[in-house]
Design a protein around this motif. Structure first.
Motif, PDB file in Angstrom:
ATOM      1  N   LEU A 117      48.023  88.882  25.014  1.00 28.44           N
ATOM      2  CA  LEU A 117      47.076  88.396  25.899  1.00 28.44           C
ATOM      3  C   LEU A 117      46.903  86.930  26.335  1.00 28.44           C
ATOM      4  O   LEU A 117      46.716  86.748  27.488  1.00 28.44           O
ATOM      5  CB  LEU A 117      45.698  88.778  25.246  1.00 28.44           C
ATOM      6  CG  LEU A 117      45.379  90.559  25.072  1.00 28.44           C
ATOM      7  CD1 LEU A 117      43.953  90.554  24.478  1.00 28.44           C
ATOM      8  CD2 LEU A 117      45.390  91.152  26.341  1.00 28.44           C
ATOM      9  N   VAL A 118      46.985  86.334  25.318  1.00 27.86           N
ATOM     10  CA  VAL A 118      47.011  84.531  25.561  1.00 27.86           C
ATOM     11  C   VAL A 118      48.150  84.463  26.209  1.00 27.86           C
ATOM     12  O   VAL A 118      47.871  83.524  27.347  1.00 27.86           O
ATOM     13  CB  VAL A 118      47.187  83.871  24.018  1.00 27.86           C
ATOM     14  CG1 VAL A 118      47.613  82.471  24.221  1.00 27.86           C
ATOM     15  CG2 VAL A 118      46.043  84.173  23.213  1.00 27.86           C
ATOM     16  N   GLU A 119      49.201  84.695  26.357  1.00 28.72           N
ATOM     17  CA  GLU A 119      50.385  84.590  26.935  1.00 28.72           C
ATOM     18  C   GLU A 119      50.199  85.028  28.561  1.00 28.72           C
ATOM     19  O   GLU A 119      50.206  84.168  29.528  1.00 28.72           O
ATOM     20  CB  GLU A 119      51.725  85.034  26.606  1.00 28.72           C
ATOM     21  CG  GLU A 119      52.823  84.669  27.462  1.00 28.72           C
ATOM     22  CD  GLU A 119      54.329  85.028  27.133  1.00 28.72           C
ATOM     23  OE1 GLU A 119      55.209  84.867  27.605  1.00 28.72           O
ATOM     24  OE2 GLU A 119      54.307  85.782  26.050  1.00 28.72           O
ATOM     25  N   VAL A 120      49.709  85.780  28.880  1.00 25.00           N
ATOM     26  CA  VAL A 120      49.162  86.605  30.196  1.00 25.00           C
ATOM     27  C   VAL A 120      48.125  85.758  30.840  1.00 25.00           C
ATOM     28  O   VAL A 120      48.351  85.373  31.899  1.00 25.00           O
ATOM     29  CB  VAL A 120      48.965  88.162  30.005  1.00 25.00           C
ATOM     30  CG1 VAL A 120      48.576  88.397  31.561  1.00 25.00           C
ATOM     31  CG2 VAL A 120      50.205  88.871  29.886  1.00 25.00           C
ATOM     32  N   ILE A 121      47.257  85.390  30.106  1.00 26.38           N
ATOM     33  CA  ILE A 121      46.115  84.853  30.664  1.00 26.38           C
ATOM     34  C   ILE A 121      46.355  83.263  30.995  1.00 26.38           C
ATOM     35  O   ILE A 121      46.267  82.877  32.004  1.00 26.38           O
ATOM     36  CB  ILE A 121      44.958  84.971  29.702  1.00 26.38           C
ATOM     37  CG1 ILE A 121      44.360  86.150  29.615  1.00 26.38           C
ATOM     38  CG2 ILE A 121      43.687  83.975  29.925  1.00 26.38           C
ATOM     39  CD1 ILE A 121      43.546  86.220  28.251  1.00 26.38           C
ATOM     40  N   CYS A 122      47.358  82.780  30.204  1.00 21.57           N
ATOM     41  CA  CYS A 122      47.505  81.186  30.375  1.00 21.57           C
ATOM     42  C   CYS A 122      48.425  80.961  31.255  1.00 21.57           C
ATOM     43  O   CYS A 122      48.625  80.175  32.137  1.00 21.57           O
ATOM     44  CB  CYS A 122      48.201  80.722  29.226  1.00 21.57           C
ATOM     45  SG  CYS A 122      46.733  80.184  27.819  1.00 21.57           S
TER      46      CYS A 122
ATOM     47  N   THR B 175      48.502  83.162  34.014  1.00 17.58           N
ATOM     48  CA  THR B 175      47.980  83.706  35.465  1.00 17.58           C
ATOM     49  C   THR B 175      47.149  82.502  35.876  1.00 17.58           C
ATOM     50  O   THR B 175      47.018  82.173  37.129  1.00 17.58           O
ATOM     51  CB  THR B 175      47.248  84.925  35.082  1.00 17.58           C
ATOM     52  OG1 THR B 175      48.189  85.887  34.590  1.00 17.58           O
ATOM     53  CG2 THR B 175      46.749  85.297  36.362  1.00 17.58           C
ATOM     54  N   ILE B 176      46.259  81.814  34.975  1.00 21.67           N
ATOM     55  CA  ILE B 176      45.239  81.096  35.161  1.00 21.67           C
ATOM     56  C   ILE B 176      45.804  79.622  35.088  1.00 21.67           C
ATOM     57  O   ILE B 176      46.483  79.222  34.403  1.00 21.67           O
ATOM     58  CB  ILE B 176      44.021  81.247  34.559  1.00 21.67           C
ATOM     59  CG1 ILE B 176      43.315  82.485  34.388  1.00 21.67           C
ATOM     60  CG2 ILE B 176      43.026  80.039  34.802  1.00 21.67           C
ATOM     61  CD1 ILE B 176      42.254  82.744  33.476  1.00 21.67           C
ATOM     62  N   SER B 177      45.650  78.747  36.284  1.00 19.92           N
ATOM     63  CA  SER B 177      46.337  77.487  36.533  1.00 19.92           C
ATOM     64  C   SER B 177      45.297  76.606  37.044  1.00 19.92           C
ATOM     65  O   SER B 177      44.352  76.714  38.084  1.00 19.92           O
ATOM     66  CB  SER B 177      47.329  77.507  37.473  1.00 19.92           C
ATOM     67  OG  SER B 177      47.785  76.224  37.488  1.00 19.92           O
ATOM     68  N   PRO B 178      44.966  75.472  36.051  1.00 19.54           N
ATOM     69  CA  PRO B 178      45.472  75.390  34.714  1.00 19.54           C
ATOM     70  C   PRO B 178      44.948  76.211  33.892  1.00 19.54           C
ATOM     71  O   PRO B 178      44.013  76.768  33.890  1.00 19.54           O
ATOM     72  CB  PRO B 178      45.165  73.773  34.295  1.00 19.54           C
ATOM     73  CG  PRO B 178      43.779  73.741  35.310  1.00 19.54           C
ATOM     74  CD  PRO B 178      43.835  74.534  36.413  1.00 19.54           C
ATOM     75  N   PRO B 179      45.796  76.431  32.662  1.00 19.28           N
ATOM     76  CA  PRO B 179      45.454  77.473  31.625  1.00 19.28           C
ATOM     77  C   PRO B 179      43.883  77.067  31.287  1.00 19.28           C
ATOM     78  O   PRO B 179      43.545  75.773  31.057  1.00 19.28           O
ATOM     79  CB  PRO B 179      46.425  77.402  30.673  1.00 19.28           C
ATOM     80  CG  PRO B 179      47.437  76.623  31.338  1.00 19.28           C
ATOM     81  CD  PRO B 179      46.999  75.765  32.507  1.00 19.28           C
ATOM     82  N   PRO B 180      43.388  77.821  30.748  1.00 25.46           N
ATOM     83  CA  PRO B 180      41.796  77.708  30.244  1.00 25.46           C
ATOM     84  C   PRO B 180      41.998  77.079  28.703  1.00 25.46           C
ATOM     85  O   PRO B 180      43.012  77.335  28.014  1.00 25.46           O
ATOM     86  CB  PRO B 180      41.190  79.127  30.056  1.00 25.46           C
ATOM     87  CG  PRO B 180      42.401  80.145  29.923  1.00 25.46           C
ATOM     88  CD  PRO B 180      43.615  79.364  30.796  1.00 25.46           C
ATOM     89  N   GLU B 181      41.132  76.210  28.408  1.00 23.69           N
ATOM     90  CA  GLU B 181      40.726  75.744  27.097  1.00 23.69           C
ATOM     91  C   GLU B 181      40.841  76.717  26.110  1.00 23.69           C
ATOM     92  O   GLU B 181      41.337  76.511  24.707  1.00 23.69           O
ATOM     93  CB  GLU B 181      39.360  74.754  26.983  1.00 23.69           C
ATOM     94  CG  GLU B 181      39.340  74.146  25.620  1.00 23.69           C
ATOM     95  CD  GLU B 181      37.947  73.520  25.615  1.00 23.69           C
ATOM     96  OE1 GLU B 181      38.104  72.460  24.809  1.00 23.69           O
ATOM     97  OE2 GLU B 181      37.174  73.527  26.500  1.00 23.69           O
ATOM     98  N   ASN B 182      40.032  77.837  26.383  1.00 25.29           N
ATOM     99  CA  ASN B 182      39.914  78.957  25.319  1.00 25.29           C
ATOM    100  C   ASN B 182      40.188  80.288  26.272  1.00 25.29           C
ATOM    101  O   ASN B 182      39.248  80.671  26.686  1.00 25.29           O
ATOM    102  CB  ASN B 182      38.658  78.946  24.379  1.00 25.29           C
ATOM    103  CG  ASN B 182      38.554  79.990  23.662  1.00 25.29           C
ATOM    104  OD1 ASN B 182      39.604  80.792  23.361  1.00 25.29           O
ATOM    105  ND2 ASN B 182      37.484  80.224  23.210  1.00 25.29           N
ATOM    106  N   PRO B 183      41.243  80.996  26.142  1.00 19.93           N
ATOM    107  CA  PRO B 183      41.609  82.107  26.676  1.00 19.93           C
ATOM    108  C   PRO B 183      40.306  83.324  26.440  1.00 19.93           C
ATOM    109  O   PRO B 183      40.127  84.202  27.267  1.00 19.93           O
ATOM    110  CB  PRO B 183      42.987  82.380  26.543  1.00 19.93           C
ATOM    111  CG  PRO B 183      43.535  81.347  25.899  1.00 19.93           C
ATOM    112  CD  PRO B 183      42.746  80.325  25.429  1.00 19.93           C
TER     113      PRO B 183
END
Length: 240
Positions: free
Chosen positions: A153-158, A160-168
């Motif tokens: 999940l962490v890899e997919v979320i980070c 997908t969202i740009s920039p990656p969220p501070e806390n997925p």
């Protein structure tokens, strides 16, 4: 419980950046928000309404109407989110992924169900293969290392969202405000157990997760005390 079974079991609500929906015994749909613009509010994602309780006395009084509130909320609920591939492709709120935990493969696989041209790079003369699983480092390492579902999940979320969220795994506290005290005790308890496992993975955002754990613990034990006080008052009043 095997890692694949855990992948299917850890479906819960209350996250800011994503939601997880069970589609079958072996499939879940992961909806990632924030990649298509502003994230939807809790009302857009989880159409549930119920009492929000602030002061201790008000919480106890509200519990008298708790069951009626839950019934009214469920009667007024919108239809569940359609998890068919056609509906996922037309979803205007989220980027959708299908996660398959098929036992015969011994590891999960992830398929992109929306935004293929934006998220997948292909050569000019190359056809876009929509039915090919995404190449993810966490999936590639599943058999060799102790990879957990939330690593995927962490890899997919980070990604997908740009920039990656501070806390997925950022918590949507508004969601917990909208459910009844009884529901919230169960939901916060489940979320605390999930965040405990996330924290022990020592991610780069573990300190932020720890802050959420502390905040959810305060909410959880406050509600437990509220329920205990309500039960004590019901005994004094002689309620059945």
């Amino acid at each position: 419980m095997s890692r694949l079974s855990q992948f299917m079991a850890d479906c819960m609500s209350g996250f800011s950046h994503f939601s997880v929906h069970i589609r079958s015994r072996e499939e879940i749909v992961l909806r990632v928000y924030g990649a298509k613009g502003p994230e939807p509010t809790s009302d857009d994602v989880v159409p549930i309404s119920s009492s929000t309780i602030f002061e201790r006395v008000e919480r106890i009084q509200a519990l008298d109407e708790s069951k009626q509130t839950m019934v009214r909320a469920r009667d007024n609920m919108e239809a569940p989110f359609d998890l068919s591939d056609r509906s996922l492709e037309n979803d205007r709120w989220a980027v959708n992924f299908l996660v398959g935990g098929y036992p015969r493969y011994k590891c999960p696989y992830v398929w992109l169900r929306t935004d293929h041209h934006r998220l997948i790079s292909v050569a000019e003369n190359q056809a876009l293969e929509k039915d090919v699983p995404l190449k993810l480092e966490s999936v590639d390492c599943w058999r060799q290392f102790d990879i957990r579902p939330w690593d995927v999940l962490v890899e997919v979320i980070c990604t997908t969202i740009s920039p990656p969220p501070e806390n997925p795994f950022s918590i949507d506290y508004a969601y917990f405000d909208k459910i009844t005290v009884e529901e919230r005790v169960v939901a916060t308890g489940a979320m605390l157990e999930f965040l405990r496992r996330v924290f022990l993975r020592h991610y780069f955002f573990s300190d932020v997760v720890l802050n959420d754990i502390k905040r959810l613990q305060r909410i959880h034990f406050r509600d437990i005390n509220t329920l205990r006080d309500y039960q004590a008052s019901a005994v004094i009043r002689g309620d059945p």
